[in-house]
Design a protein around this motif. Structure first.
Motif, PDB file in Angstrom:
ATOM      1  N   ILE A 159       0.794  -1.315   0.124  1.00  0.00           N
ATOM      2  CA  ILE A 159       0.181  -0.012   0.115  1.00  0.00           C
ATOM      3  C   ILE A 159       0.823   1.117   0.094  1.00  0.00           C
ATOM      4  O   ILE A 159       0.534   2.242  -0.642  1.00  0.00           O
ATOM      5  N   ARG A 162       2.038   2.002  -3.502  1.00  0.00           N
ATOM      6  CA  ARG A 162       1.520   2.513  -4.509  1.00  0.00           C
ATOM      7  C   ARG A 162       0.838   3.951  -3.970  1.00  0.00           C
ATOM      8  O   ARG A 162       0.211   4.481  -5.021  1.00  0.00           O
ATOM      9  N   THR A 163       1.048   4.225  -2.960  1.00  0.00           N
ATOM     10  CA  THR A 163       0.275   5.371  -2.391  1.00  0.00           C
ATOM     11  C   THR A 163       1.419   6.810  -1.939  1.00  0.00           C
ATOM     12  O   THR A 163       0.681   7.995  -2.152  1.00  0.00           O
ATOM     13  N   TRP A 227     -11.572   0.446   4.754  1.00  0.00           N
ATOM     14  CA  TRP A 227     -10.636   0.030   3.970  1.00  0.00           C
ATOM     15  C   TRP A 227     -10.851  -1.455   3.486  1.00  0.00           C
ATOM     16  O   TRP A 227     -10.803  -1.726   2.341  1.00  0.00           O
ATOM     17  N   SER A 230     -13.575  -1.220   0.946  1.00  0.00           N
ATOM     18  CA  SER A 230     -13.100  -0.594  -0.613  1.00  0.00           C
ATOM     19  C   SER A 230     -12.153  -1.398  -1.278  1.00  0.00           C
ATOM     20  O   SER A 230     -12.280  -1.630  -2.320  1.00  0.00           O
ATOM     21  N   LEU A 231     -11.557  -2.307  -0.489  1.00  0.00           N
ATOM     22  CA  LEU A 231     -10.733  -3.159  -1.104  1.00  0.00           C
ATOM     23  C   LEU A 231     -11.313  -4.106  -1.964  1.00  0.00           C
ATOM     24  O   LEU A 231     -11.119  -4.696  -3.104  1.00  0.00           O
ATOM     25  N   ALA A 234     -12.803  -2.721  -4.928  1.00  0.00           N
ATOM     26  CA  ALA A 234     -12.001  -2.244  -5.756  1.00  0.00           C
ATOM     27  C   ALA A 234     -11.603  -3.305  -6.873  1.00  0.00           C
ATOM     28  O   ALA A 234     -11.441  -3.353  -7.637  1.00  0.00           O
ATOM     29  N   TYR A 235     -11.623  -4.430  -6.206  1.00  0.00           N
ATOM     30  CA  TYR A 235     -10.931  -5.651  -7.050  1.00  0.00           C
ATOM     31  C   TYR A 235     -12.264  -6.421  -7.450  1.00  0.00           C
ATOM     32  O   TYR A 235     -11.767  -6.795  -8.758  1.00  0.00           O
ATOM     33  N   SER A 237     -14.336  -4.430  -9.088  1.00  0.00           N
ATOM     34  CA  SER A 237     -14.484  -3.502 -10.054  1.00  0.00           C
ATOM     35  C   SER A 237     -13.547  -3.788 -11.248  1.00  0.00           C
ATOM     36  O   SER A 237     -13.870  -3.161 -12.642  1.00  0.00           O
ATOM     37  N   ILE A 238     -12.821  -4.732 -11.222  1.00  0.00           N
ATOM     38  CA  ILE A 238     -11.640  -5.052 -12.277  1.00  0.00           C
ATOM     39  C   ILE A 238     -12.506  -6.122 -13.253  1.00  0.00           C
ATOM     40  O   ILE A 238     -12.981  -6.970 -12.361  1.00  0.00           O
TER      41      ILE A 238
ATOM     42  N   TRP B 227      -6.002  -1.684 -10.547  1.00  0.00           N
ATOM     43  CA  TRP B 227      -5.879  -1.960  -9.188  1.00  0.00           C
ATOM     44  C   TRP B 227      -5.085  -0.841  -8.438  1.00  0.00           C
ATOM     45  O   TRP B 227      -5.605  -0.316  -7.442  1.00  0.00           O
ATOM     46  N   SER B 228      -4.141  -0.329  -9.105  1.00  0.00           N
ATOM     47  CA  SER B 228      -3.316   0.817  -8.394  1.00  0.00           C
ATOM     48  C   SER B 228      -4.352   2.092  -8.252  1.00  0.00           C
ATOM     49  O   SER B 228      -4.244   2.782  -7.092  1.00  0.00           O
ATOM     50  N   SER B 230      -7.400   2.225  -8.292  1.00  0.00           N
ATOM     51  CA  SER B 230      -8.673   1.662  -7.415  1.00  0.00           C
ATOM     52  C   SER B 230      -8.154   1.868  -5.834  1.00  0.00           C
ATOM     53  O   SER B 230      -8.740   2.239  -4.867  1.00  0.00           O
ATOM     54  N   LEU B 231      -6.747   1.242  -5.660  1.00  0.00           N
ATOM     55  CA  LEU B 231      -6.405   1.170  -4.278  1.00  0.00           C
ATOM     56  C   LEU B 231      -6.054   2.932  -3.585  1.00  0.00           C
ATOM     57  O   LEU B 231      -6.356   3.224  -2.817  1.00  0.00           O
TER      58      LEU B 231
END
Lengths: 247, 247
Positions: A159, A162-163, A227, A230-231, A234-235, A237-238, B227-228, B230-231
């Motif tokens: 995380i 990526r952020t 979180w 959301s995770l 998020a996955y 939504s792929i 994924w990135s 969305s994260l």
């Protein structure tokens, strides 16, 4: 085990440490791993430790007590003139503890495992964040790599990768650090609540916020639950791969 | 290093393995770590390995060549009657390789490091997923813990912890496995593309999909980028703590 993370930003510094120590899974205790030296208007220095607790505590005590520099002057984190000199002081303190306890530990096959994060600002200087290895050598966070981790660092790294960027707002870095800690807490029982959070705004020369977060902290509970949701969203939504249709 | 993950679901099985081997960062190669034994209508068995490549290859060759069981009958993964017997065969193969090479390796301080994932289904039996340790002993995935990992497992574990459940659809497990691999690829250079993916639908008794994913694979590229994004969006959707306002 331990997990500590420091993030050095354009606008300041975020540091986060857990408090669990263990000598086996049947011998767990809570010890503060974050220490702060604050002289408002002059300096704000924070230090987080992982590794052998006896070594960590000896290092921290020496940083208060004082260690002589090359010129023979005794320095503490209250007196060093810059963050660079603070780093050199921590380095000398680690080596002093090694000189005192290292040989006896080695004789009993105990590792001198010791990692440290040191962050802060001293009047006239920049915000700095350092990571120390067991030999007392150290590296500094940069714009390319603004975060440093010690202890059980792997679960919480994706995380951050990526952020975290150097020019992100302080509050975003707080969230990133807390999510990183959450990932670690879930996967390694030897990292545990409560956790100690420190937020420092550049040039304030005083602590911005210092909070101990317990397991019933409403903000952290919301963050953990939010979180996770959301995770999962998020996955989901792929899109699924096209070739899955035929299976 | 290596990263392999297997997920055993109500509806089938997903297995994913990278292909990078290394003897130091200056000696990197690509070797397939996933092997498949498929006899349509009768059995679909897949095996992923991590650890010493010489040991892994010897084990896989023995599983084709045959190892004697307690009754003295030579069995292979083509002939075993159940997944339980497949697991016992893998266990014997690991021990046979250890008998042959273990002492010489130990004499040169080389570790007999060997981990294996074995998944599949044989006609008349259930879908099963096992993980083997270097001594040839093994555990089986269950409804409580449907995924098993070998090799560099920490970076990719948080997403699996949060998303994988035994009754999830196969295509969701494919995405979870790919995201878990992506987290690992980003953080450990000794885990590398291409990756081998296998999807198996329960009772099909044949491979559902078997794909080698290279670095220019459009689906995987989209997944990584999506994924990135969305994260980042997910963690930004978490409210900042109230006490950050005053800092």
């Amino acid at each position: 085990m331990t997990y500590c993370v420091g993030i050095a930003l354009q606008n300041g510094l975020v540091m986060l440490a857990d408090t669990r120590t263990n000598a086996g899974v049947d011998d767990i205790a809570t010890f503060q791993k974050m220490s702060v030296w604050e002289a408002p208007g002059d300096r704000m220095i924070a230090l987080c430790t992982s590794g052998n607790l006896a070594v960590s505590q000896a290092v921290v005590d020496l940083l208060d007590e004082g260690v002589a520099n090359d010129a023979g002057e005794v320095e503490t984190l209250w007196t060093v003139s810059s963050m660079f000199n603070a780093a050199r002081l921590v380095s000398r303190a680690v080596r002093a503890v090694y000189s005192e306890h290292g040989p006896a530990m080695r004789a009993q096959d105990m590792q001198f495992s010791q990692s440290i994060l040191l962050g802060g600002q001293i009047t006239g200087g920049q915000v700095r964040l350092f990571q120390f290895y067991p030999a007392g050598n150290y590296i500094r966070a940069t714009e390319d790599t603004p975060f440093l981790q010690i202890g059980e660092h792997k679960y919480g790294k994706p995380i951050l990768d990526r952020t975290v960027v150097h020019d992100m707002p302080l509050e975003d870095a707080v969230r990133a650090a807390l999510v990183s800690m959450d990932s670690t807490l879930r996967s390694n029982l030897s990292v545990g609540l409560p956790i100690d959070l420190l937020v420092y705004r550049r040039d304030a020369l005083r602590v911005g916020a210092r909070r101990r977060i317990h397991d019933n902290d409403p903000y952290f509970e919301n963050l953990r639950e939010g979180w996770s949701q959301s995770l999962r969203a998020a996955y989901q939504s792929i899109a699924a791969p096209e070739w899955m249709r035929d299976i």
